[in-house]
Design a protein around this motif. Structure first.
Motif, PDB file in Angstrom:
ATOM      1  N   ARG A 179       0.828  -1.211   0.000  1.00 44.09           N
ATOM      2  CA  ARG A 179       0.000   0.000   0.000  1.00 44.09           C
ATOM      3  C   ARG A 179       0.858   1.256   0.000  1.00 44.09           C
ATOM      4  O   ARG A 179       0.545   2.237  -0.677  1.00 44.09           O
ATOM      5  N   LEU A 180       1.943   1.243   0.771  1.00 46.31           N
ATOM      6  CA  LEU A 180       2.816   2.422   0.800  1.00 46.31           C
ATOM      7  C   LEU A 180       3.505   2.620  -0.541  1.00 46.31           C
ATOM      8  O   LEU A 180       3.695   3.753  -0.989  1.00 46.31           O
ATOM      9  N   ARG A 181       3.882   1.522  -1.180  1.00 41.12           N
ATOM     10  CA  ARG A 181       4.495   1.642  -2.516  1.00 41.12           C
ATOM     11  C   ARG A 181       3.481   2.206  -3.517  1.00 41.12           C
ATOM     12  O   ARG A 181       3.845   3.007  -4.388  1.00 41.12           O
ATOM     13  N   ASP A 182       2.217   1.808  -3.385  1.00 40.96           N
ATOM     14  CA  ASP A 182       1.194   2.325  -4.299  1.00 40.96           C
ATOM     15  C   ASP A 182       1.078   3.841  -4.183  1.00 40.96           C
ATOM     16  O   ASP A 182       0.822   4.529  -5.182  1.00 40.96           O
ATOM     17  N   ILE A 183       1.241   4.359  -2.963  1.00 40.28           N
ATOM     18  CA  ILE A 183       1.198   5.812  -2.779  1.00 40.28           C
ATOM     19  C   ILE A 183       2.358   6.464  -3.525  1.00 40.28           C
ATOM     20  O   ILE A 183       2.197   7.476  -4.212  1.00 40.28           O
ATOM     21  N   GLU A 184       3.548   5.855  -3.392  1.00 36.50           N
ATOM     22  CA  GLU A 184       4.727   6.457  -4.015  1.00 36.50           C
ATOM     23  C   GLU A 184       4.622   6.486  -5.534  1.00 36.50           C
ATOM     24  O   GLU A 184       5.029   7.461  -6.174  1.00 36.50           O
ATOM     25  N   VAL A 185       4.087   5.414  -6.124  1.00 35.84           N
ATOM     26  CA  VAL A 185       4.061   5.328  -7.584  1.00 35.84           C
ATOM     27  C   VAL A 185       2.781   5.923  -8.171  1.00 35.84           C
ATOM     28  O   VAL A 185       2.659   6.014  -9.399  1.00 35.84           O
ATOM     29  N   SER A 186       1.828   6.315  -7.321  1.00 37.43           N
ATOM     30  CA  SER A 186       0.587   6.884  -7.844  1.00 37.43           C
ATOM     31  C   SER A 186       0.849   8.254  -8.456  1.00 37.43           C
ATOM     32  O   SER A 186       1.726   9.005  -8.014  1.00 37.43           O
ATOM     33  N   ALA A 187       0.080   8.562  -9.462  1.00 40.13           N
ATOM     34  CA  ALA A 187       0.226   9.862 -10.129  1.00 40.13           C
ATOM     35  C   ALA A 187      -0.387  10.948  -9.251  1.00 40.13           C
ATOM     36  O   ALA A 187      -1.432  10.743  -8.641  1.00 40.13           O
ATOM     37  N   PRO A 188       0.243  12.107  -9.160  1.00 39.11           N
ATOM     38  CA  PRO A 188      -0.342  13.200  -8.377  1.00 39.11           C
ATOM     39  C   PRO A 188      -1.628  13.686  -9.026  1.00 39.11           C
ATOM     40  O   PRO A 188      -1.826  13.567 -10.234  1.00 39.11           O
ATOM     41  N   ARG A 189      -2.508  14.240  -8.197  1.00 38.38           N
ATOM     42  CA  ARG A 189      -3.794  14.721  -8.701  1.00 38.38           C
ATOM     43  C   ARG A 189      -3.600  15.876  -9.683  1.00 38.38           C
ATOM     44  O   ARG A 189      -4.357  16.026 -10.640  1.00 38.38           O
ATOM     45  N   VAL A 190      -2.603  16.714  -9.409  1.00 35.30           N
ATOM     46  CA  VAL A 190      -2.291  17.805 -10.337  1.00 35.30           C
ATOM     47  C   VAL A 190      -0.838  17.635 -10.784  1.00 35.30           C
ATOM     48  O   VAL A 190       0.019  17.228 -10.004  1.00 35.30           O
ATOM     49  N   ALA A 191      -0.593  17.917 -12.055  1.00 36.66           N
ATOM     50  CA  ALA A 191       0.732  17.690 -12.628  1.00 36.66           C
ATOM     51  C   ALA A 191       1.540  18.988 -12.642  1.00 36.66           C
ATOM     52  O   ALA A 191       0.999  20.069 -12.908  1.00 36.66           O
ATOM     53  N   GLU A 192       2.826  18.854 -12.345  1.00 34.42           N
ATOM     54  CA  GLU A 192       3.733  19.996 -12.461  1.00 34.42           C
ATOM     55  C   GLU A 192       3.899  20.362 -13.933  1.00 34.42           C
ATOM     56  O   GLU A 192       3.949  19.489 -14.800  1.00 34.42           O
ATOM     57  N   PRO A 193       3.976  21.654 -14.250  1.00 33.11           N
ATOM     58  CA  PRO A 193       4.224  22.038 -15.651  1.00 33.11           C
ATOM     59  C   PRO A 193       5.617  21.606 -16.088  1.00 33.11           C
ATOM     60  O   PRO A 193       6.555  21.607 -15.294  1.00 33.11           O
ATOM     61  N   VAL A 194       5.730  21.208 -17.340  1.00 28.81           N
ATOM     62  CA  VAL A 194       7.030  20.778 -17.867  1.00 28.81           C
ATOM     63  C   VAL A 194       8.015  21.940 -17.873  1.00 28.81           C
ATOM     64  O   VAL A 194       9.171  21.800 -17.471  1.00 28.81           O
ATOM     65  N   ARG A 195       7.556  23.094 -18.303  1.00 29.74           N
ATOM     66  CA  ARG A 195       8.392  24.305 -18.306  1.00 29.74           C
ATOM     67  C   ARG A 195       7.640  25.397 -17.542  1.00 29.74           C
ATOM     68  O   ARG A 195       6.906  26.188 -18.146  1.00 29.74           O
ATOM     69  N   PRO A 196       7.789  25.453 -16.235  1.00 32.19           N
ATOM     70  CA  PRO A 196       7.033  26.441 -15.447  1.00 32.19           C
ATOM     71  C   PRO A 196       7.431  27.862 -15.780  1.00 32.19           C
ATOM     72  O   PRO A 196       8.610  28.147 -16.065  1.00 32.19           O
ATOM     73  N   THR A 197       6.449  28.745 -15.737  1.00 38.22           N
ATOM     74  CA  THR A 197       6.724  30.168 -15.942  1.00 38.22           C
ATOM     75  C   THR A 197       7.114  30.798 -14.605  1.00 38.22           C
ATOM     76  O   THR A 197       6.733  30.299 -13.540  1.00 38.22           O
ATOM     77  N   PRO A 198       7.869  31.901 -14.648  1.00 47.12           N
ATOM     78  CA  PRO A 198       8.250  32.562 -13.385  1.00 47.12           C
ATOM     79  C   PRO A 198       7.032  33.056 -12.630  1.00 47.12           C
ATOM     80  O   PRO A 198       6.006  33.406 -13.216  1.00 47.12           O
ATOM     81  N   MET A 199       7.148  33.088 -11.322  1.00 48.19           N
ATOM     82  CA  MET A 199       6.061  33.591 -10.480  1.00 48.19           C
ATOM     83  C   MET A 199       5.839  35.061 -10.791  1.00 48.19           C
ATOM     84  O   MET A 199       6.797  35.839 -10.875  1.00 48.19           O
ATOM     85  N   PRO A 200       4.595  35.479 -10.992  1.00 46.23           N
ATOM     86  CA  PRO A 200       4.343  36.887 -11.315  1.00 46.23           C
ATOM     87  C   PRO A 200       4.687  37.797 -10.137  1.00 46.23           C
ATOM     88  O   PRO A 200       4.758  37.365  -8.983  1.00 46.23           O
ATOM     89  N   THR A 201       4.897  39.056 -10.444  1.00 48.08           N
ATOM     90  CA  THR A 201       5.212  40.035  -9.395  1.00 48.08           C
ATOM     91  C   THR A 201       3.946  40.665  -8.826  1.00 48.08           C
ATOM     92  O   THR A 201       3.987  41.308  -7.781  1.00 48.08           O
ATOM     93  N   ARG A 202       2.816  40.517  -9.530  1.00 43.76           N
ATOM     94  CA  ARG A 202       1.532  41.001  -9.022  1.00 43.76           C
ATOM     95  C   ARG A 202       0.773  39.832  -8.406  1.00 43.76           C
ATOM     96  O   ARG A 202       0.993  38.667  -8.775  1.00 43.76           O
ATOM     97  N   PHE A 203      -0.138  40.155  -7.479  1.00 45.34           N
ATOM     98  CA  PHE A 203      -0.847  39.084  -6.786  1.00 45.34           C
ATOM     99  C   PHE A 203      -2.350  39.338  -6.745  1.00 45.34           C
ATOM    100  O   PHE A 203      -2.996  39.115  -5.727  1.00 45.34           O
ATOM    101  N   ASP A 204      -2.889  39.797  -7.900  1.00 45.41           N
ATOM    102  CA  ASP A 204      -4.325  39.853  -8.020  1.00 45.41           C
ATOM    103  C   ASP A 204      -4.828  38.458  -8.426  1.00 45.41           C
ATOM    104  O   ASP A 204      -4.083  37.645  -8.973  1.00 45.41           O
TER     105      ASP A 204
END
Length: 551
Positions: free
Chosen positions: A310-335
């Motif tokens: 069961r613990l191995r299944d957690i490790e190999v399970s796909a995350p609910r949300v995927a990280e972007p392949v090429r993330p963009t920089p964090m914006p400087t505005r926060f609206d």
């Protein structure tokens, strides 16, 4: 078995301690075998001696005492080193679990948070001692069997093949049958231990409701049923383990009788002396202590293997949300912007074509009935989920294009169940900013209107708080968590029912102080509470999956 091997890295981290444990276990095993062998030879030789003066009593008696002490000391040392290694592996295992869980939260492996927590606790407990209770005894048993086979071969060569075969049966075949026969019970034990923990958690957390509705007897019956099922599985495993140990003793008896039968012929032919044969027979009895110990430990093997799976299944399970392949920089505005966002759990939609705009530094409050989706809005802003339709933006950037680590440094959540840890005031605050000095800590406490209270404590910032903050009132605990949030670098603060459980006066005071302390940061407050008079927060209502401005 493959699931357990997946966690072999645990052994690498404690290689030195496990090696010491193995050496001490081998010393204890061979000291025990030697003790029986020397005792048998000594007693027989003394009985056969024609004159006490002609027989050296001192050397064998010293050996008996020495081997006895060596066995006691090495067994104690084995337990000490083994428990040290086990506790360190437990620490490594828990660290691995948290590091694995965080990128994949929320998990879809369990419908209820309590179920998931109790299941993970049971799995960690089951896996924790797997290697120590199986690997060390297995290696010790193999070493004992190999050495004793050589000894039997040197003294009674004709008996060596039979001894080796019988020992191999007790070492491999009996444990194999034990593991096979306890697999179902082992799986059930982990499930039932989780159910029992869940019953306890439900009973404790819902005690007031159970008493109010007269359901305490039903809760006790549920607990008794869970405890009874677990006890039945443990008894079934214990019976099979006892049967396996009995089979090991049968193997030991067979080896004893065979070596005795063949050894008597060798004795008649003068190939072996009587004292030596007596010592060899007792040493054979002592050698089967190792496979008996192995069978005792392997009764829990199936539970450990199931937990590892069961613990191995957690490790190999796909995350609910995927990280972007090429993330963009964090914006400087926060609206913040929700553009036509739709989302639901299962087939039921919670948000439908929902739109929202929050300017940088603006504070808004969202109200609505329970289950309307208020907390879902916060979860989407943290990107714990992705919307089914539409886009959630921060600073004009789609959240799906941002690295999760960057997003979570800039967006903080303060919920009604935010934890106060069993640590000092300082330790609880430093979670928000590990590099904060005393000046920053006091500034955060001042902003949260908690500084005077902390100054009144016996040791100020270094005063220890009780488990879950039991030494604090509900309002003080919320303010401490608010101060921790203020220390974080987050520019967007999400608050999920932060005043739940507070009386009206404390509720208004907290909301007024919160507005002041979070000035300059974008704030989204989800609450059932009425806002204080004169509040500068923009109020919205969530109804039918859409946000509406309140007049």
């Amino acid at each position: 078995m493959s699931a357990l091997l997946h966690f072999r890295w645990l052994l690498a981290g404690q290689k030195a301690r496990l090696t010491l444990t193995l050496l001490l276990a081998l010393t204890a095993i061979f000291a025990g075998i030697g003790l029986l062998g020397v005792s048998g030879w000594f007693i027989t030789a003394a009985a056969l001696a024609a004159s006490g003066a002609a027989f050296n009593l001192f050397v064998p008696s010293s050996l008996v005492r020495g081997l006895s002490m060596l066995r006691i000391v090495s067994r104690y040392g084995e337990r000490l080193a083994g428990h040290d290694a086990t506790l360190r592996m437990l620490s490594d295992l828990r660290g691995w679990l948290f590091a694995t869980l965080f990128p994949k939260l929320p998990l879809s492996l369990s419908p209820r948070h309590g179920d998931l927590v109790s299941r993970l606790t049971a799995d960690i407990d089951a896996l924790n001692t797997a290697f120590l209770s199986a690997a060390i005894p297995l290696l010790g048993t193999f070493a004992a069997g190999s050495v004793m086979t050589l000894v039997v071969f040197l003294l009674v060569p004709d008996a060596a093949p039979f001894y080796a075969a019988v020992f191999a049966i007790s070492m491999f075949v009996v444990p194999w049958f034990l593991i096979r026969s306890t697999r179902r019970a082992g799986l059930a034990m982990v499930e039932q231990a989780s159910d029992l923990r869940g019953a306890v958690l439900d009973g404790v957390s819902g005690h007031a409701d159970l008493v109010a509705f007269g359901l305490t007897d039903e809760a006790l019956r549920s607990f008794d049923d869970a405890a009874g099922r677990l006890a039945a599985s443990k008894r079934a495993t214990a019976r099979r383990s006892a049967a396996a140990q009995a089979l090991v003793q049968v193997c030991g008896a067979a080896a004893f009788v065979t070596v005795l039968w063949i050894g008597l012929d060798a004795l008649e032919q003068g190939a072996i002396g009587g004292p030596t044969l007596a010592g060899l027979l007792l040493a054979i009895i002592g050698s089967f202590e190792a496979p008996a110990m192995l069978s005792r430990n392997l009764g829990r093997f199936s539970a450990s293997a199931a937990a590892a799976g069961r613990l191995r299944d957690i490790e190999v399970s796909a995350p609910r949300v995927a990280e972007p392949v090429r993330p963009t920089p964090m914006p400087t505005r926060f609206d913040i912007a929700f553009d036509g966002v739709s989302f639901g759990y299962g087939n039921a939609d919670v948000l439908s074509d929902c739109n929202l705009e929050v300017l940088e530094g603006e504070h808004i409050a969202i109200r609505g009935p329970s289950g309307s989706g208020k907390s879902t809005i916060l979860q989407l802003l943290l990107r714990l989920y992705d919307p089914r339709g539409g886009v959630v933006r921060v600073g004009g950037q789609d959240l799906r294009t941002l690295a999760l680590s960057d997003l979570h440094r800039r967006v903080a959540l303060l919920e009604q169940n935010a934890p106060v840890f069993l640590d000092s005031v300082r330790g609880n605050l430093l979670i928000g900013d590990p590099a904060a000095d005393d000046r920053k800590l006091w500034q955060a406490l001042e902003a949260a209107k908690l500084a005077d209270f902390v100054r009144s404590l016996p040791h100020g910032l270094d005063t220890m708080l009780g488990e879950t903050g039991r030494t604090l009132s509900a309002g003080q605990a919320r303010r401490l968590c608010l101060a921790r949030t203020l220390l974080s670098p987050a520019r967007i603060v999400l608050l999920d029912e932060p005043t739940s459980g507070l009386d009206r006066e404390m509720e208004y005071a907290f909301l007024r102080d919160m507005e002041e302390s979070l000035a300059g940061r974008s704030v989204v407050l989800v609450t059932h509470a009425e806002l204080p008079a004169g509040s500068g927060m923009r109020a919205l209502t969530l109804k039918g999956g859409k946000l509406e401005e309140r007049s």
